[in-house]
Design an enzyme around this catalytic site. Structure first.
Site, PDB file in Angstrom:
ATOM      1  N   HIS A 196     -41.793  75.943  -5.058  1.00 12.32           N
ATOM      2  CA  HIS A 196     -43.194  76.279  -5.359  1.00 12.32           C
ATOM      3  C   HIS A 196     -43.321  77.775  -5.633  1.00 12.32           C
ATOM      4  O   HIS A 196     -43.935  78.190  -6.628  1.00 12.32           O
ATOM      5  CB  HIS A 196     -44.087  75.876  -4.186  1.00 12.32           C
ATOM      6  CG  HIS A 196     -45.517  76.297  -4.328  1.00 12.32           C
ATOM      7  ND1 HIS A 196     -46.503  75.438  -4.762  1.00 12.32           N
ATOM      8  CD2 HIS A 196     -46.136  77.493  -4.108  1.00 12.32           C
ATOM      9  CE1 HIS A 196     -47.660  76.089  -4.798  1.00 12.32           C
ATOM     10  NE2 HIS A 196     -47.466  77.345  -4.398  1.00 12.32           N
ATOM     11  N   GLU A 197     -42.719  78.572  -4.765  1.00 12.41           N
ATOM     12  CA  GLU A 197     -42.797  80.026  -4.944  1.00 12.41           C
ATOM     13  C   GLU A 197     -41.993  80.488  -6.162  1.00 12.41           C
ATOM     14  O   GLU A 197     -42.367  81.464  -6.819  1.00 12.41           O
ATOM     15  CB  GLU A 197     -42.320  80.743  -3.688  1.00 12.41           C
ATOM     16  CG  GLU A 197     -43.144  80.443  -2.442  1.00 12.41           C
ATOM     17  CD  GLU A 197     -44.638  80.693  -2.644  1.00 12.41           C
ATOM     18  OE1 GLU A 197     -44.996  81.597  -3.431  1.00 12.41           O
ATOM     19  OE2 GLU A 197     -45.446  79.971  -2.037  1.00 12.41           O
TER      20      GLU A 197
ATOM     21  N   HIS B  94     -44.115  80.474  -9.118  1.00 15.29           N
ATOM     22  CA  HIS B  94     -44.919  81.695  -9.290  1.00 15.29           C
ATOM     23  C   HIS B  94     -44.035  82.866  -9.734  1.00 15.29           C
ATOM     24  O   HIS B  94     -44.430  83.680 -10.571  1.00 15.29           O
ATOM     25  CB  HIS B  94     -45.601  82.082  -7.972  1.00 15.29           C
ATOM     26  CG  HIS B  94     -46.644  81.117  -7.504  1.00 15.29           C
ATOM     27  ND1 HIS B  94     -47.664  80.666  -8.309  1.00 15.29           N
ATOM     28  CD2 HIS B  94     -46.829  80.528  -6.284  1.00 15.29           C
ATOM     29  CE1 HIS B  94     -48.436  79.838  -7.615  1.00 15.29           C
ATOM     30  NE2 HIS B  94     -47.951  79.739  -6.388  1.00 15.29           N
TER      31      HIS B  94
END
Length: 459
Positions: A24-25, A28
């Site tokens: 998920h990170e 980003h």
């Protein structure tokens, strides 16, 4: 052995959660770096740093509390405006005086962010990016979870298949037991039948466990068309109908007359229909008294996205009513009230379910693998939906802020007004803290409930 298998299941889910958060990170991180934003930190967890290393300008590491992750980006908060300014200035300045507690919180956040700035960062600030780039960065995390969910659900759908009722008979009832009396009958005495009961139509027609129905009323019946067969039986109450079935490779013919009786109303998916109070609705329909066998049926690639869409809609329905559902979980946890198996659970609950799946001897190893993969997929779908909630500090809150800024600047340009500048999300910090505290409280309630009254898959 079962304890070791339970621990193995929990560890598998712990690793899966860690990878899901980490990716998920990454969702980003990659677009942020691609668009030139300086990223000082990429961390899994919160609190004190346990282990880290630096590569380039970014520190990568793990923190002590493994309940999430984050990347820090330079320039998340735009600078404060001086009195009389229309738009924000380029330098990260602070107001000379605070006008209240909320303003002080925003100023302190800007001050902390300003301390991270280094020479050459002026053109690498997040808030200076075009709106579409900021949205791409903030969408990157949830989209990564969505992709993981699609892959996991695709593996299960195409590789393992999903349980489906078939037209192979699993059991045949010798009599028709009136609705509501099933629990009062002793199956060990005359198969639970009384002399006053009507004979079971399927048993009277010669059907036995292991038979596979091939046609009903002259129409072919597919191997997994149990729902369609059930609907046809229900619509032929009191009518003699020709039926064929396969037994040991030989086709047999018979005639069956569905018995008209009161049964639960079912929808197009074969599920019982309930009213607003949760009571099962009933209707007079045809009934022949048999059950179906269940087997895993593999789907095609085209079945994956509809399955993902179904999961997204289910999770969204829970999220939209999350406070009320958490309150129900709390009520069950602190009383004798049973817990809703379809309600929200915490990471602890997910781990327990994974442990149960791994340790049970009620399903085979293939079904265990499919269940664990499906659980990982469902977890990532939940992360995708949850992170899109349009509230800070979630990704959806940043996306809404960027969209609002775009709309505000559009109308300013349309009406030939000065550029209002970027949206100052630092001013939303009080609400952000309220949302964060609310999420922590709900998380604590769910964790407590998953410890004292967990959801059990196998009784």
């Amino acid at each position: 052995m079962s304890v070791l298998l339970f621990i193995l299941g929990v560890l598998i889910m712990v690793v899966a959660v860690g990878f899901s958060i980490g990716l998920h990170e990454v969702g980003h991180l990659l677009p942020a770096k691609r668009f030139g934003v300086r990223v000082p930190q990429y961390m899994i967890g919160f609190g004190k740093t346990v282990f880290s290393f630096k590569r380039g300008e970014t520190e990568y590491g793990f923190k002590a509390i493994p309940l999430g992750g984050y990347i820090s980006m330079i320039g998340m908060y735009p600078p404060a405006k001086n009195k009389g300014d229309v738009g924000a200035t380029d330098a990260p300045i602070l107001r000379k005086s605070s006008t209240g507690m909320f303003q002080q919180m925003a100023d302190e956040a800007r001050h902390a962010a300003a301390e991270q700035l280094q020479p050459g960062d002026d053109d690498r600030l997040f808030y200076k990016l075009p709106v579409y780039k900021r949205i791409i960065i903030m969408l990157g995390g949830p989209v990564m979870n969505l992709l993981i969910g699609v892959v996991m659900i695709g593996i299960v759908t195409v590789g393992f298949g999903a349980p489906a009722q078939t037209t192979t008979v699993s059991e045949v009832y010798q009599c028709v037991v009136p609705l509501g009396e099933e629990s009062t009958r002793d199956a060990s005495v005359n198969n639970g039948c009384l002399p006053t009961d009507a004979p079971g139509p399927a048993y009277a027609a010669g059907l036995r466990p292991g038979d596979t129905i091939t046609t009903f009323d002259g129409a072919p019946v597919g191997d997994t068309a149990w729902v369609e067969l059930t609907q046809a039986i229900r619509s032929h109450a009191g009518t003699a109908v020709p039926l064929t079935y396969m037994r040991d490779g030989v086709e047999h013919s018979t005639t069956i007359t569905p018995y008209k009786t009161e049964r639960p109303m079912i929808d197009a998916n074969g599920m019982a229909v309930t009213d607003a109070q949760g009571k099962t609705q009933t209707v007079d329909v045809g009934f022949i008294g048999m059950g179906s066998s269940v087997k895993n049926v593999k789907g095609s690639v085209t079945d994956v996205l509809p399955a993902v869409g179904t999961q997204i809609s289910g999770v969204a329905a829970v999220v939209l009513d999350l406070p009320a559902r958490v309150a129900q979980v709390a009520k069950a946890a602190f009383s004798d009230e049973p817990r809703d198996p379809n309600g929200p659970i915490s990471v602890v609950g997910v781990g327990r379910i994974a442990g149960e799946i791994s340790a049970t001897d009620l399903i085979g190893i293939n079904d265990k693998a499919a269940s664990l993969i499906s659980l990982i997929g469902g977890l990532n779908i939940a992360l995708f939906v949850f992170n899109l909630i349009p509230l800070l500090p979630l990704d959806g809150g940043h996306i809404i802020g960027a969209l609002f800024e775009s709309v505000r600047r559009f109308f300013a340009k349309l009406f030939r007004r000065p550029d209002p500048g970027p949206v100052d999300i630092a001013k939303m910090l009080p609400l952000t803290y309220v949302v964060a505290v609310a999420m922590m409280l709900m998380g604590a309630v769910l964790i407590y409930a998953d410890i004292v009254k967990p959801v059990n898959l196998f009784g």
